[in-house]
Each structure stands twice: as structure tokens, then as C-alpha cells.
Design a protein around this motif. Structure first.
Motif, PDB file in Angstrom:
ATOM      1  N   VAL A  31       0.758  -1.416  -0.104  1.00  0.00           N
ATOM      2  CA  VAL A  31       0.786  -0.345   0.252  1.00  0.00           C
ATOM      3  C   VAL A  31       0.509   1.180   0.144  1.00  0.00           C
ATOM      4  CG1 VAL A  31      -1.776   1.289   1.277  1.00  0.00           C
ATOM      5  CG2 VAL A  31      -1.851  -1.315   1.460  1.00  0.00           C
ATOM      6  N   GLN A  32       0.443   2.077  -0.880  1.00  0.00           N
ATOM      7  CA  GLN A  32       1.068   3.496  -1.065  1.00  0.00           C
ATOM      8  C   GLN A  32      -0.117   4.683  -0.048  1.00  0.00           C
ATOM      9  OE1 GLN A  32       4.484   4.380  -2.694  1.00  0.00           O
ATOM     10  NE2 GLN A  32       3.942   5.989  -1.390  1.00  0.00           N
ATOM     11  N   SER A  33       0.587   5.231   1.462  1.00  0.00           N
ATOM     12  CA  SER A  33      -0.277   5.370   2.275  1.00  0.00           C
ATOM     13  C   SER A  33       0.674   6.322   3.052  1.00  0.00           C
ATOM     14  CB  SER A  33      -1.800   4.827   2.445  1.00  0.00           C
ATOM     15  OG  SER A  33      -2.418   6.053   2.471  1.00  0.00           O
ATOM     16  N   SER A  34      -0.334   6.806   4.333  1.00  0.00           N
ATOM     17  CA  SER A  34       0.284   7.230   4.915  1.00  0.00           C
ATOM     18  C   SER A  34       0.343   5.867   6.340  1.00  0.00           C
ATOM     19  CB  SER A  34      -0.724   8.490   5.761  1.00  0.00           C
ATOM     20  OG  SER A  34      -2.369   8.173   6.510  1.00  0.00           O
ATOM     21  N   ARG A  37      -3.191   5.126   7.794  1.00  0.00           N
ATOM     22  CA  ARG A  37      -4.338   4.985   6.465  1.00  0.00           C
ATOM     23  C   ARG A  37      -4.167   3.689   5.794  1.00  0.00           C
ATOM     24  NH1 ARG A  37      -9.010   6.784   5.605  1.00  0.00           N
ATOM     25  NH2 ARG A  37      -8.261   5.633   3.386  1.00  0.00           N
ATOM     26  N   ALA A  38      -2.806   3.265   5.863  1.00  0.00           N
ATOM     27  CA  ALA A  38      -2.152   2.071   5.294  1.00  0.00           C
ATOM     28  C   ALA A  38      -2.905   0.803   5.307  1.00  0.00           C
ATOM     29  CB  ALA A  38      -0.777   2.195   5.404  1.00  0.00           C
ATOM     30  N   GLU A  41      -6.653   0.576   4.504  1.00  0.00           N
ATOM     31  CA  GLU A  41      -6.531   0.611   2.953  1.00  0.00           C
ATOM     32  C   GLU A  41      -6.387  -1.095   2.006  1.00  0.00           C
ATOM     33  OE1 GLU A  41      -4.593   2.454   0.193  1.00  0.00           O
ATOM     34  OE2 GLU A  41      -5.008   4.905   1.642  1.00  0.00           O
ATOM     35  N   GLY A  88       6.008   5.727   2.477  1.00  0.00           N
ATOM     36  CA  GLY A  88       4.466   6.116   1.817  1.00  0.00           C
ATOM     37  C   GLY A  88       4.012   4.739   2.015  1.00  0.00           C
TER      38      GLY A  88
END
Length: 184
Positions: A31-34, A37-38, A41, A88
Motif C-alpha cells: 500500500v502507498q499511503s500514510s 491509512r495503510a 486501505e 509512504g
């Protein structure tokens, strides 16, 4: 009762336990996120996989299995988060039941979900309760890294952030861990 990933405590040190984890399987998603949030998601696709969004592996010499050949897989703990190669980027993993084998696990329907075998390893683990914030995990990771080095051990891989409880459990009762693989 939710199955917990097995391990054996090898020794106890100031600030951590040294554990031996056996070879095990995970369902994982990049996952590419904070940091926060990862896991959110990745949760839906990974939960869908263990909930039946999968298909049986074809046996040797048989046709592709029917869509109805899906299988539910029991939820286990922990849910693991590992930092990726760039800022990230995270790898979110569901540890699969110890009774599962690569040959018997169904294939994910969602191409983002991957099944992988994690080799047996020696790792230092620090348990704590509290919120699932980046700061809480980061502070413990720093403390664990220092404790491991002070004990004369050498880290070998990325640190893992492990969550054991559902989000509705009060934050002060949640079990969390930071786990750092070390040289044998």
C-alpha cells in the motif's frame, strides 16, 4: 477464540523478549499511503480474501476450479505492518493459520493480494498497550532498536508493527508489539 501466530521465547532481556518464529504463511498487500491509512486501505481486500474472495488451486491434471470453490480462512493475529522501500510504502500482512500450507491455500481473486511464505527467524519483540499511532509505534521501535544493540544483537530486517486487537477494543486494552528480526 482467534488463533495467534506461534513463537517460542528463547530468552528475556531488558526491554524485550527474544523469540523464535516458525516458517509461516501470510496474505499480504503493498500500500502507498500514510502510516495510519495503510492498514485501513489493505484491510478490505485482505479480509475479502480470508472471507472467501478466493478460488481453490487446481489439482494436477484438472480444469480451472469453479468460482464456487472458494474457502473461508479463519482470522488470526497479529495484523502486521512493515515499512517499504520508500516513504509512504507499507506491506500489510494477515498471518494465516498454522494449519495452512501453500499447496492447500486458495488463490486470491484480487491480484493485489499475495500469499507468501515467511521463513523461520529469530526476532526481538517489545509488547505494549495503547493507540495505533505512528508516534506510539515509532517510539517503541526506537527503544527496541537500542535495547537490541545494547544486548549485542544485530538487526537483519525491517521492523514489524503488530496489532492484535479489533478497532472497537478500548485503546488502553489493546495489545501491540514491535518486532525486529536479528542475526542468529
Amino acid at each position: 477464540m482467534t488463533e495467534q501466530q506461534p513463537y517460542r521465547v528463547v530468552s528475556r532481556h531488558p526491554g524485550f523478549e527474544l523469540r523464535r518464529y516458525p516458517t509461516h504463511l501470510v496474505a499480504e498487500m503493498r500500500v502507498q499511503s500514510s502510516f495510519t491509512r495503510a492498514p485501513l486501505e489493505a484491510f478490505r481486500p485482505l479480509t475479502a480474501y480470508i472471507g472467501g474472495a478466493n478460488r481453490a488451486r487446481p489439482s494436477t491434471g484438472t480444469a480451472t476450479p469453479a468460482a464456487s470453490d472458494s474457502q473461508k480462512i479463519p482470522m488470526t493475529v497479529p495484523v502486521v505492518q512493515i515499512e517499504g522501500e520508500w516513504p509512504g510504502a507499507y506491506l500489510i500482512q494477515f498471518v494465516l493459520p498454522a494449519t495452512c500450507t501453500a499447496a492447500t491455500l486458495p488463490e486470491p481473486v484480487d491480484a493485489r493480494v499475495r500469499i507468501r511464505e515467511v521463513p523461520a527467524q529469530l526476532a526481538a519483540a517489545m509488547r505494549f498497550s495503547g493507540r495505533w499511532t505512528e508516534q506510539a509505534f515509532s517510539q517503541r521501535a526506537t527503544m527496541l532498536g537500542r535495547s537490541v544493540t545494547a544486548a549485542g544483537l544485530q538487526p537483519t530486517d525491517a521492523i514489524r508493527y503488530a496489532r492484535f486487537d479489533p478497532p472497537w477494543k478500548p485503546w488502553f486494552l489493546r495489545r501491540n508489539e514491535v518486532v525486529l528480526p536479528v542475526v542468529e
